[in-house]
Design a protein around this motif. Structure first.
Motif, PDB file in Angstrom:
ATOM      1  N   GLU A  70       6.194   8.088   5.262  1.00 19.38           N
ATOM      2  CA  GLU A  70       6.097   8.011   6.720  1.00 19.38           C
ATOM      3  C   GLU A  70       7.480   8.191   7.350  1.00 19.38           C
ATOM      4  O   GLU A  70       7.659   9.018   8.232  1.00 19.38           O
ATOM      5  N   HIS A 118       0.838  -1.202   0.000  1.00 16.26           N
ATOM      6  CA  HIS A 118       0.000   0.000   0.000  1.00 16.26           C
ATOM      7  C   HIS A 118       0.875   1.254   0.000  1.00 16.26           C
ATOM      8  O   HIS A 118       2.092   1.156   0.139  1.00 16.26           O
ATOM      9  N   HIS A 166       4.749   0.446   1.167  1.00 13.80           N
ATOM     10  CA  HIS A 166       5.018  -0.594   2.168  1.00 13.80           C
ATOM     11  C   HIS A 166       4.593  -1.959   1.635  1.00 13.80           C
ATOM     12  O   HIS A 166       3.413  -2.158   1.325  1.00 13.80           O
ATOM     13  N   HIS A 217       1.721   5.427   1.014  1.00 15.68           N
ATOM     14  CA  HIS A 217       1.575   6.588   1.903  1.00 15.68           C
ATOM     15  C   HIS A 217       2.076   7.827   1.165  1.00 15.68           C
ATOM     16  O   HIS A 217       3.131   7.798   0.544  1.00 15.68           O
ATOM     17  N   THR A 251       2.292   1.182  11.567  1.00 12.63           N
ATOM     18  CA  THR A 251       2.070   2.624  11.648  1.00 12.63           C
ATOM     19  C   THR A 251       0.584   2.974  11.620  1.00 12.63           C
ATOM     20  O   THR A 251       0.210   4.113  11.381  1.00 12.63           O
TER      21      THR A 251
HETATM   22 ZN   LIG Z   1       2.037   1.511   5.639  1.00 11.93          ZN
END
Ligand SMILES: [Zn+2]
Length: 285
Positions: free
Chosen positions: A98, A92, A111, A94, A195
């Protein structure tokens, strides 16, 4: 939206808090792991990432692609800091990234979430090394080489079909090798957490140093995905985290070169012995 982190469920998210993720990685504090304290298992080894059957969903927080079919069909990773083999469950996005490097964030971070092959997900969420997450940073660039364009070409077929919450596409084949970095020997690695809730401290993070490139056009599409303006958790306080990286020797000296240098030494020693034998022989005459 994930921005109101104070309302997240799960004890770890509030007070767990020895090894929460993400963190800002300070490169001058990273341990070059000459001693093999943490990176004990050689080079990272990816198996079966070239044509992966997946389902893409917009879950309201991010766009996620999950592996379809039986666990035994999933791609696997081993080596590096990983004592066990791990299977890919999903990846997925971000935006922004992050993790940060020396205080600097990237436009995007992908990730790749792996679960220990010998465990069910529910079991893995209770082990300190239950999950392995491979992280790839993305930079946005205008002029890309053919090779640099590959990640965007792989993704742009599908992302526009996943713009609204609950959008879903099944049976897509993704060549995940194209989304990984070109340099798989240079990475940061540490024990951290998920996270998002419940922030379990069960993750071996492997964060590639070299980002991939994505096109401006693709990044703008992500900007319109209906999950709010961004979807990253705030940086967490560094406490019990120890970040490692493979030492330069492991990166730059392939085995063949080492073997060759050994051969050269053996030959040199041999001739040295022969010469000293011959010259000794001459002297005694
Ligand atoms: Zn993630």
């Amino acid at each position: 939206m994930l921005t109101d982190e104070s309302s997240w469920p799960g004890a770890f998210c509030k007070k767990g808090v020895k090894r929460q993720s993400p963190i800002d990685i300070r490169t001058n504090e990273v341990i070059r792991d000459f001693e093999k304290q943490f990176i004990k298992y050689g080079e990272l080894n990816f198996t079966g990432y070239e044509s992966v059957l997946m389902t893409g969903i917009n879950n309201g927080h991010t766009i996620q692609f999950s592996t379809d079919g039986d666990n035994s069909m999933h791609p696997t990773i081993r080596g590096g800091p990983l004592k066990h083999q791990y299977r890919l469950e999903q990846f997925h996005f971000h935006w922004l990234s992050e993790h940060a490097i020396n205080g600097v964030k990237f436009p995007m971070e992908i990730h790749f979430v792996h679960v220990r092959s010998d465990l069910k997900v529910s079991e893995a969420l209770k082990k300190r090394d239950g999950l392995a997450i491979i992280s790839v940073f993305c930079n946005v660039k205008a002029d890309l080489t053919v090779e640099e364009e590959e990640p965007s070409e792989e993704l742009i077929q599908y992302i526009p079909q996943l713009m609204r919450t609950a959008d879903r596409i099944s049976g897509v084949l993704i060549d995940i090798r194209k989304l990984l970095t070109l340099d798989k020997r240079s990475y940061y690695t540490y024990l951290g957490s998920l996270t998002s809730p419940e922030c379990n401290e069960v993750v071996v993070w492997i964060i590639f140093m070299k980002p991939i490139q994505i096109t401006d056009a693709l990044y703008r599409i992500f900007g319109k995905v209906g999950v709010g303006r961004h979807n990253f958790r705030s940086l967490q306080k560094v406490s019990h985290h120890l970040v490692f990286q493979p030492p330069p020797e492991m990166i730059t000296t392939p085995k063949a070169v080492k073997i060759l240098s050994n051969v050269v030494r053996v030959i040199r020693d041999f001739f040295h012995n022969v010469t000293s034998f011959v010259s000794k022989g001459l002297k005694t005459r």
